[in-house]
Design an enzyme around this catalytic site. Structure first.
Site, short mmCIF file in Angstrom:
data_model
loop_
_atom_site.label_atom_id
_atom_site.label_comp_id
_atom_site.label_asym_id
_atom_site.label_seq_id
_atom_site.Cartn_x
_atom_site.Cartn_y
_atom_site.Cartn_z
N SER A 1 46.14 45.69 41.22
CA SER A 1 45.54 46.36 40.06
C SER A 1 45.98 47.83 40.00
O SER A 1 46.37 48.41 41.02
CB SER A 1 44.02 46.25 40.15
OG SER A 1 43.58 46.87 41.33
N GLU B 1 41.67 45.92 31.67
CA GLU B 1 42.27 44.64 32.04
C GLU B 1 41.13 43.72 32.47
O GLU B 1 40.37 44.05 33.37
CB GLU B 1 43.26 44.82 33.20
CG GLU B 1 43.91 43.51 33.58
CD GLU B 1 44.83 43.62 34.79
OE1 GLU B 1 44.50 44.34 35.75
OE2 GLU B 1 45.89 42.97 34.78
N GLU C 1 43.16 38.89 50.65
CA GLU C 1 42.18 38.22 51.53
C GLU C 1 41.50 37.06 50.83
O GLU C 1 40.76 36.31 51.45
CB GLU C 1 41.16 39.23 52.06
CG GLU C 1 40.36 40.01 51.02
CD GLU C 1 41.07 41.26 50.48
OE1 GLU C 1 42.23 41.13 50.04
OE2 GLU C 1 40.45 42.33 50.48
N ARG C 2 41.78 36.87 49.51
CA ARG C 2 41.09 35.80 48.79
C ARG C 2 41.79 34.45 48.94
O ARG C 2 41.16 33.41 48.86
CB ARG C 2 40.96 36.17 47.32
CG ARG C 2 40.03 37.36 47.15
CD ARG C 2 39.77 37.66 45.70
NE ARG C 2 39.94 39.07 45.45
CZ ARG C 2 39.97 39.61 44.24
NH1 ARG C 2 39.87 38.85 43.18
NH2 ARG C 2 40.12 40.90 44.10
N CYS D 1 49.48 38.62 35.58
CA CYS D 1 49.78 39.98 35.11
C CYS D 1 50.61 39.94 33.83
O CYS D 1 50.74 40.93 33.14
CB CYS D 1 50.52 40.76 36.17
SG CYS D 1 52.10 40.02 36.54
P1 NAD Z 1 43.77 44.19 43.88
O1 NAD Z 1 44.32 45.48 43.41
O2 NAD Z 1 42.30 44.05 44.00
O3 NAD Z 1 44.36 43.81 45.32
C1 NAD Z 1 45.74 43.90 45.59
C2 NAD Z 1 45.92 44.19 47.08
O4 NAD Z 1 45.31 45.45 47.38
C3 NAD Z 1 45.27 43.15 47.98
O5 NAD Z 1 46.12 42.88 49.06
C4 NAD Z 1 43.98 43.83 48.44
O6 NAD Z 1 43.59 43.43 49.72
C5 NAD Z 1 44.35 45.30 48.43
N1 NAD Z 1 43.20 46.18 48.13
C6 NAD Z 1 42.10 45.85 47.41
N2 NAD Z 1 41.27 46.92 47.34
C7 NAD Z 1 41.86 47.92 48.01
C8 NAD Z 1 41.49 49.28 48.28
N3 NAD Z 1 40.35 49.80 47.83
N4 NAD Z 1 42.34 50.04 49.00
C9 NAD Z 1 43.50 49.53 49.45
N5 NAD Z 1 43.89 48.25 49.23
C10 NAD Z 1 43.09 47.45 48.52
O7 NAD Z 1 44.38 43.06 42.91
P2 NAD Z 1 43.99 41.53 42.83
O8 NAD Z 1 42.64 41.40 42.20
O9 NAD Z 1 44.24 40.86 44.12
O10 NAD Z 1 45.11 41.00 41.82
C11 NAD Z 1 45.00 41.11 40.44
C12 NAD Z 1 45.65 42.38 39.92
O11 NAD Z 1 47.02 42.39 40.27
C13 NAD Z 1 45.62 42.47 38.41
O12 NAD Z 1 45.35 43.80 38.07
C14 NAD Z 1 47.03 42.10 38.00
O13 NAD Z 1 47.46 42.61 36.77
C15 NAD Z 1 47.80 42.68 39.12
N6 NAD Z 1 49.12 42.07 39.22
C16 NAD Z 1 50.17 42.79 38.78
C17 NAD Z 1 51.43 42.24 38.81
C18 NAD Z 1 52.61 43.00 38.31
O14 NAD Z 1 53.70 42.53 38.48
N7 NAD Z 1 52.45 44.16 37.71
C19 NAD Z 1 51.62 40.95 39.33
C20 NAD Z 1 50.52 40.26 39.80
C21 NAD Z 1 49.27 40.83 39.74
#
Ligand code: NAD
Length: 495
Positions: free
Chosen positions: A224, A381, A174-175, A279
């Site tokens: 995450s 992280e 959503e960001r 990531c």
């Molecule tokens: P996030 O976990 O906050 O959000 C990811 C998705 O989950 C979004 O679509 C968000 O809307 C949804 N979400 C958020 N809170 C939720 C909840 N309580 N319940 C259900 N869904 C929810 O991650 P972010 O801040 O958008 O992205 C950064 C994170 O993603 C970092 O931890 C990074 O390491 C990780 N990442 C991992 C990889 C990988 O390949 N392992 C790649 C890119 C990013």
């Protein structure tokens, strides 16, 4: 102000509710994105289900034509896509162009889908009996993606899922939701029929509706670790196939024999590129031996202090702002905690202000020395432009440190010693390993995925793993009447 809508069955649906979207460089709200829940997910599943049989029956070579056209459109629109990414994410224009290019690689791999879906055939497995296998699509599948790569991560999933014959529902972050909507427009222009791809925006309500919906066969998640764990547990409990890629804490080990200038170059790009919001960013440098550590710090300190930070439009900028004010404050608070716990703040990025962009979400590059494994700046992280140096006495100590970490996405070793390189690649408990390569993201025809709490599930994304995740195996054994012997058989026989 821009209103960013869901796209279901080929139509934009404004939806109810909404989440503000910001330009991180100026701090201004530039839009509002629709916030979906059970109703929107249900509508998207209905559309995707209706579109599935026709798309699954479309010959793979025809589906590949859509991939070829999408490849062309990504190339033609890369500048527009990159600007759309930067406007809501904040990354520099060149970094955003790189993101588009890495996503495009997966589309290129998916162009070969007729070959990738080829099964195997064995004639005469018994007298007059043939056996073949094929991979069939799963049905409606969904992807849930993070903010840090609003184009590349959806493209880790969509080309593979679609080329395999599935219909797809994307739930982007959503960001920075505008770039995924633009991506949708390109897929449509490439020839994807309505309903085969749908975009539903929102947060937890939309995600949980995906996890619980009986009409969705599989879920790919990238984000995450706590949310990845939730998605994996809840999705599996609902009987779905789930791959959930989580967070990371990537270490780069610098051996005493390494070329220190190369190692410093690598740490600058991997630690501070994209403001550390990757990531596969390197968050921890592990020099082996005090002499190596002192020399490395001496090389890094002036370079971190001189990092060029600016908005995406500034061609000289090496990194941009963080994605939100709340995230900037959180990263800053980790630096406070590290300092309070005894880390040396060699370069301090806190409190950075940029003239003309006073309300932007800025944080300067930060270098911390003498970080220890118990400090929160090491255990958590952080996802910001903060490089922690953990000094190791020996190579074995460095390996032990990495293998004890809960995250296991990527790691790297910088050395000139072939024995150490081989040993590291063999023994390190991490999914993606670089030898003198700081960010070892596999190319589109390999697959991406970490270990431990960086990936829940048994498949990585894209490449051959993507084909396996988005299809299931069917094996057919056939005998025709001419080959049939009469009489029932009640026991296995030797062939
Ligand atoms: P996030 O976990 O906050 O959000 C990811 C998705 O989950 C979004 O679509 C968000 O809307 C949804 N979400 C958020 N809170 C939720 C909840 N309580 N319940 C259900 N869904 C929810 O991650 P972010 O801040 O958008 O992205 C950064 C994170 O993603 C970092 O931890 C990074 O390491 C990780 N990442 C991992 C990889 C990988 O390949 N392992 C790649 C890119 C990013």
């Amino acid at each position: 102000m821009k209103a960013i809508a869901h796209i279901i069955a080929g139509k934009a649906l404004p939806g109810s509710g909404g989440t503000p979207v910001f330009n991180p460089a100026t701090g201004e709200q530039t839009g509002q994105v629709a916030s979906g829940g059970g109703g929107e997910i249900d509508a998207a599943v209905t559309a995707a289900r209706a579109a599935f049989p026709g798309w699954a029956a479309t010959p793979p070579a025809k589906r590949a034509k859509v991939m070829y056209e999408m490849r062309r459109l990504l190339e033609a629109n890369k500048d527009k896509l990159a600007r759309t990414i930067s406007a809501e994410h904040g990354k520099t224009h060149t970094d955003a162009l790189g993101e588009v290019a890495r996503g495009q690689e997966v589309v290129e791999f998916a162009c070969g889908i007729p070959h990738l879906l080829k099964g195997s055939f064995s004639k005469n497995v018994s007298a007059g009996v043939d056996c073949y296998d094929e991979r069939q699509p799963l049905g409606v599948v969904a992807g849930i993606t993070p903010f840090n790569f609003p184009v590349m991560v959806p493209l880790w999933m969509m080309p593979m899922a679609l080329a395999c014959g599935n219909s797809f529902i994307l739930k982007p972050s959503e960001r920075d939701p505008s770039a995924p909507n633009l991506l949708y427009e390109l897929w449509r222009e490439a020839g994807l029929p309505d309903g085969v791809l749908n975009v539903v925006h929102g947060g937890k309500a939309a995600v949980d509706a995906i996890l619980d919906h009986p009409g969705i066969a599989a879920v790919s998640f990238v984000g995450s670790t706590p949310i990845a764990s939730h998605v994996y547990t809840r999705g599996c409990a609902a009987g779905k196939r789930v791959q959930a890629l989580g967070g990371a804490k990537n270490h780069l080990v610098v051996m005493p024999d390494a070329d220190l200038d190369q190692a410093a170059d690598a740490l600058m790009g991997a630690g501070y590129g994209s403001a550390g919001e990757r990531c596969m960013a390197v968050a921890v440098a592990v020099p082996v031996g005090e002499k190596t550590a002192d020399a490395l710090i001496a090389k890094l300190k002036p370079r971190v202090a001189a990092l060029k930070i600016g908005p995406a439009g500034d061609a000289a900028a090496e990194m941009g702002p963080l994605v939100t004010a709340a995230h900037r404050d959180k990263v800053s608070s980790y630096i406070d905690a590290g300092q309070a716990a005894g880390a040396d703040v060699v370069v301090d990025g806190r409190g950075l202000k940029l003239q003309g962009y006073e309300k932007g979400f800025w944080l300067g590059g930060t270098l911390l020395d003498r970080v220890t494994p118990l400090m929160s700046v090491y255990t958590d992280e952080i996802f910001g432009p903060v490089l922690s140096v953990v000094r190791a006495g020996t190579y074995e100590e460095a390996v032990g440190l990495i293998n004890a970490n809960l995250f296991a996405n990527g790691t790297a070793l910088f050395t000139r010693d072939g024995d150490a390189a081989r040993d590291f690649a063999e023994r390190i408990q991490v999914g993606m390993v670089g030898i003198n390569v700081p960010i070892p993201v596999p190319v589109g025809y390999h697959s991406f995925g970490g270990w431990k709490s960086s990936l829940f599930g048994s498949h990585g994304v894209y490449g051959p793993e993507g084909v396996h995740f988005y299809t299931r195996l069917k094996t057919v054994t056939s005998r025709w009447p001419a080959g049939l012997k009469s009489g029932a058989q009640f026991h296995f026989t030797e062939r």
